[in-house]
Every structure is written in C-alpha cells, then in structure tokens.
Design an enzyme around this catalytic site. Structure first.
Site, PDB file in Angstrom:
ATOM      1  N   ASN A 230      65.588  69.145  67.507  1.00  0.00           N
ATOM      2  CA  ASN A 230      64.817  68.030  66.975  1.00  0.00           C
ATOM      3  C   ASN A 230      65.298  66.776  67.703  1.00  0.00           C
ATOM      4  O   ASN A 230      66.340  66.215  67.364  1.00  0.00           O
ATOM      5  CB  ASN A 230      65.067  67.933  65.463  1.00  0.00           C
ATOM      6  CG  ASN A 230      64.261  66.826  64.819  1.00  0.00           C
ATOM      7  OD1 ASN A 230      63.590  66.047  65.496  1.00  0.00           O
ATOM      8  ND2 ASN A 230      64.339  66.743  63.502  1.00  0.00           N
TER       9      ASN A 230
ATOM     10  N   ARG B 121      60.852  70.541  67.615  1.00  0.00           N
ATOM     11  CA  ARG B 121      59.966  69.656  66.880  1.00  0.00           C
ATOM     12  C   ARG B 121      59.304  68.727  67.895  1.00  0.00           C
ATOM     13  O   ARG B 121      59.986  68.009  68.631  1.00  0.00           O
ATOM     14  CB  ARG B 121      60.775  68.836  65.892  1.00  0.00           C
ATOM     15  CG  ARG B 121      59.910  67.868  65.145  1.00  0.00           C
ATOM     16  CD  ARG B 121      60.727  67.004  64.265  1.00  0.00           C
ATOM     17  NE  ARG B 121      59.878  66.321  63.313  1.00  0.00           N
ATOM     18  CZ  ARG B 121      60.343  65.622  62.311  1.00  0.00           C
ATOM     19  NH1 ARG B 121      61.638  65.536  62.115  1.00  0.00           N
ATOM     20  NH2 ARG B 121      59.529  65.012  61.495  1.00  0.00           N
TER      21      ARG B 121
ATOM     22  N   HIS C  38      54.560  64.246  59.534  1.00  0.00           N
ATOM     23  CA  HIS C  38      55.390  64.946  58.530  1.00  0.00           C
ATOM     24  C   HIS C  38      54.827  66.326  58.170  1.00  0.00           C
ATOM     25  O   HIS C  38      55.133  66.878  57.113  1.00  0.00           O
ATOM     26  CB  HIS C  38      55.540  64.114  57.233  1.00  0.00           C
ATOM     27  CG  HIS C  38      56.446  62.931  57.389  1.00  0.00           C
ATOM     28  ND1 HIS C  38      56.160  61.707  56.815  1.00  0.00           N
ATOM     29  CD2 HIS C  38      57.612  62.776  58.032  1.00  0.00           C
ATOM     30  CE1 HIS C  38      57.115  60.846  57.115  1.00  0.00           C
ATOM     31  NE2 HIS C  38      58.017  61.478  57.858  1.00  0.00           N
TER      32      HIS C  38
ATOM     33  N   ARG D 257      59.686  50.344  58.803  1.00  0.00           N
ATOM     34  CA  ARG D 257      58.289  50.270  59.259  1.00  0.00           C
ATOM     35  C   ARG D 257      57.414  49.666  58.166  1.00  0.00           C
ATOM     36  O   ARG D 257      57.640  49.908  56.982  1.00  0.00           O
ATOM     37  CB  ARG D 257      57.773  51.664  59.617  1.00  0.00           C
ATOM     38  CG  ARG D 257      58.394  52.212  60.878  1.00  0.00           C
ATOM     39  CD  ARG D 257      57.933  53.639  61.144  1.00  0.00           C
ATOM     40  NE  ARG D 257      59.050  54.558  61.135  1.00  0.00           N
ATOM     41  CZ  ARG D 257      58.942  55.875  60.995  1.00  0.00           C
ATOM     42  NH1 ARG D 257      57.755  56.431  60.877  1.00  0.00           N
ATOM     43  NH2 ARG D 257      60.017  56.631  60.984  1.00  0.00           N
TER      44      ARG D 257
ATOM     45  N   GLU E 266      62.671  70.897  57.416  1.00  0.00           N
ATOM     46  CA  GLU E 266      61.783  71.013  58.579  1.00  0.00           C
ATOM     47  C   GLU E 266      62.344  71.968  59.620  1.00  0.00           C
ATOM     48  O   GLU E 266      61.602  72.697  60.277  1.00  0.00           O
ATOM     49  CB  GLU E 266      61.562  69.614  59.190  1.00  0.00           C
ATOM     50  CG  GLU E 266      60.684  68.733  58.302  1.00  0.00           C
ATOM     51  CD  GLU E 266      61.013  67.262  58.397  1.00  0.00           C
ATOM     52  OE1 GLU E 266      62.185  66.894  58.159  1.00  0.00           O
ATOM     53  OE2 GLU E 266      60.105  66.466  58.699  1.00  0.00           O
TER      54      GLU E 266
END
Ligand code: ADP
Length: 400
Positions: free
Chosen positions: A9, A93, A181, A241, A379
């Site tokens: 990742n 990923r 996501h 963000r 994940e």
C-alpha cells in the site's frame, strides 16, 4: 512450504506492506511494516504477526529519495528475513482504476500503461502506487502482481450517481463521480454478510471515518452512491481535506486572492478539514480533549456533515436498515458516534449508550428503526484475498 502473499500500500511519502501466509483458504498475517518519511526522515519499521518489533531503522533522506528507492529497501529487507516463506504473488492498492477497471486485475505491460493514463485523475496517489509495481517487475519479472482499486467497488453504481451536472462531454472525458475507499467498503460489506446476512441484503450506509472519510450507500451489498467523487476531496470534511465546497470558493481564491492552482490544491488537501476549522489539529483525539471553542466547532461540524451525508444516502436507498461505523474514528471514538446518531434521531435511530461506550459490534437500542454497527475495516486483507483468488483463477493450485 510457507507460500505467502505480499500486500503493498504505497503513498507519496510512505509504503506500507503486510505479508500473509496462505493456510488452506485462510490468510494469516505474518509480517507487517513499511517505510515512512520518504524524501524527508525515512525510517523502516517491521513487526511480526504478534506485534513484536523486528526492525526499526532510520535512513538518511538521500538514501530513500522516492517510492522506488523505498521499495528497493523493502525488497532487500524481505529478501534477508523471509525465512521459509515464499512470496507467490503481490497485491497492490491502486487508488484509481478509472472507468475501465471494475475488479482487480493481473498487471502486465498493457495494464501498467493504462494505469499510467489515470495519473492526472489522482496525481499524488497514483504515481506513488505505480512506482513499487515497476520496481518489483524489474526485480522479479516472474512474480504475479495484482492491482486492487479504491474505485472498483463503485463502478456498478447507477448513472445518476456517476454524473456531475456539467456539460456532457466532460463525463465522456472522464470527469465522473468515481468514489473511493472501495476496498474498505467491500471488506466491511463482506463482514456484515458473515455476521448478519439478512441485514447485508438490505439498505446499508457505511461511514468510513479515518484521516480520509467518506460514506457509501449499499443495496444488497453493492455500492449505489458515495460521498467522495472525482477526487478524494469531496463529501464530508476530513483530517486536513475540506470535503464538499462551493466551487465558487476555488474561483475566488484564484481570481481575487491571486493563489495559484497548486497553492489552492495544497490548501484544500493539507490545510483544511478539522485542522483548518480548529486551527489546532487534524486528530479527533486532540480535538475532543481540548476545551477550545474552535475545537468544539470542528467536531460539531464534522458530526453534522456525516449525519447529513447519511440522510442524503438514505434518500438514494429509499430508507435505511443499518448504519455501520468503520476506520480510525468510526471504530474508536464513541463521542463522535453518539453525536452522529443523535443527529439522525429524527429518522428513528436510537443508540444503546452502554454498548457505544464499550465498543461492542452492535450498538442500536431496542426500538431503533435501523441497526447500528461497528465493523473494523481491513483493506490489506481484502487485497490479499483478491490476489489469492485471482492467482487461483490464472494458475489453479498455485496458492494451495
Ligand atoms: P488512515 O488509515 O486513513 O490513515 P485511520 O482509519 O487509521 O486513517 O484513522 C486515523 C484517524 O483516526 C486519526 O487521525 C484519529 O483522528 C482517529 N482516531 C484514532 N483513534 C482514535 C480514538 N481513540 N479516538 C478518536 N479518534 C481516533
């Protein structure tokens, strides 16, 4: 013996990895770690399956200037410490699969070239994701590598969820509501199916609330709509963000404040959200512990926007059977969960406060019109599972 899948990742300043040993149909985590501070103060940290530290080493910035160099260091480390484990495939990923990739894909030259064309859609993330793939293809051309996308889970969503109200040609050029996501939503939806199959068939909103945050509406386990869209800036506010913003603000910053697009981008990605609102921190723990009014405002803003997003997604679903919290904040912050559900009490959601404080899986009180759950996300395991299944399809028995 010891066939294993490596999950990578990679971001712009860090590469995380996890190694899973294949035991029949199970995947057992055996090593995890990564290189952080790439280009700044790089350090490599690795722990074993029980959390014992195997490596904790700092590097000079010049030794690890970019993600490629970091991947070389990681591969060298793994080469010396694998013991009897053999890496049979690598799962990556990859943030963007564009409009094309609706499921994981085995990487070859043509796929890699295609993935490079998505760099403008997610400049920071996509570049960092692809560098380790190239390094591993050079070092181990024989090793199957699989790309798993954050966008793929949403590719089947209805056209209504895929569009902006902009001129049609922009949609054709790729200006679409991709959503992100997806690996987290897919994992959580799969866990919900294991724990509560009838609920998983219904109308479910999952709130992935971590340093990045979004919500997803699922019907029958499939994505129908989500709050992030063209980029990972849209939807609810996040650590740094901004979340959904009047596009007129962006025009104002450029036209009247004289900011460059790069400066605006930096502000929206790194200086906004909880950090911008509070002027204090991007971390919910710090904000909850603070008695400053700005911290309280940031927390209130976050909870209100999450609840509003859940309500909007319930419109897409025509109702709500279950609300699921996941990721760092969703799994660990009872006060945030309490405030989000309080904002949804008009829709008949009722939280069991004791269950919420103790952090068990099922949180709704009797009489609640929807179930409320905490389901921890994973994940990396989703990527390892996809990689194992793809490997089995292309070379049956290879992962046995
Ligand atoms: P990512 O994987 O996107 O980096 P995580 O899902 O790990 O993010 O979430 C990180 C965030 O979770 C932190 O920024 C912090 O705000 C929040 N968090 C983690 N633990 C807690 C806690 N105990 N209470 C409140 N917030 C927490």
């Amino acid at each position: 013996m010891g066939d294993s899948i490596l999950v990578v990742n990679a971001g712009s300043s860090s590469i995380k990895f996890k190694l899973y040993r294949i035991e029949g149909a199970d995947l057992l985590p055996s090593l995890s770690g990564g290189m952080s501070g790439i280009g700044g103060t790089p350090s490599l940290r690795v722990t074993d399956g029980r959390g014992a530290v195997l490596e904790d080493r700092r590097f000079d910035a010049a030794e690890v200037p970019d993600a490629s160099a970091a991947q070389h260091h990681l591969s060298d480390w793994l080469g010396h410490h694998l013991g009897d484990a053999t890496i049979v495939a690598v799962g990556h990923r990859v943030v963007h699969g564009g409009a094309a990739f609706a499921e994981p894909v085995l990487i070859d030259d043509a796929v890699l070239r295609r993935l490079e064309t998505f760099i403008p859609l997610a400049p920071l993330h996509q570049l960092g994701n692809l560098d380790p793939i190239r390094v591993l293809r050079e070092r181990r051309p024989d090793l199957p590598q699989v790309a798993c996308f954050d966008t793929a889970f949403h590719r089947g969503h209805p056209e209504l969820s895929d569009r902006f109200a902009l001129p049609r040609f922009l949609h054709d050029e790729g200006v679409r509501r991709y959503g992100f996501h997806g690996l987290s939503y897919e994992y959580v939806a799969g866990r919900l199916r294991e724990i509560a199959p009838e609920t998983a068939d219904g109308r479910v909103v999952i709130a992935h609330l971590g340093s990045g945050a979004s919500l997803c509406a699922l019907a029958g386990g499939r994505s129908q709509d989500t709050t992030m869209s063209f980029t990972a800036l849209d939807g609810v506010p996040m650590g740094t963000r901004c979340g959904a913003l009047d596009p007129g603000v962006v025009l104002h910053l450029i036209e009247h404040r004289g900011m460059t697009p790069a400066e605006v981008g930096h502000m929206l990605y790194y200086e906004s959200g909880l950090l911008g609102l509070s002027g204090l921190s991007n971390d919910v723990r710090t904000l909850l512990a603070s008695d400053r009014p700005e911290a309280a405002l940031a927390v209130a803003f976050f909870c209100r926007r999450v609840a509003q997003a859940a309500a909007a997604l319930a419109v897409t679903l025509g109702g709500l059977d279950a609300f699921v919290f996941t990721a760092g904040i969703g799994e660990n912050a009872p006060e945030i969960r309490q405030r989000v559900i309080a904002d949804l009490s008009w829709a008949g959601l009722i939280l069991d406060n004791d269950a919420n404080r103790s952090g068990v899986a099922r949180l709704d009180a009797s009489g609640s019109r929807a179930q409320i759950w905490i389901i921890p996300t994973d994940e990396e395991r989703m990527i390892a599972g996809h990689t194992m299944r793809l490997l089995d399809r292309i070379a049956p028995g290879a992962s046995a």
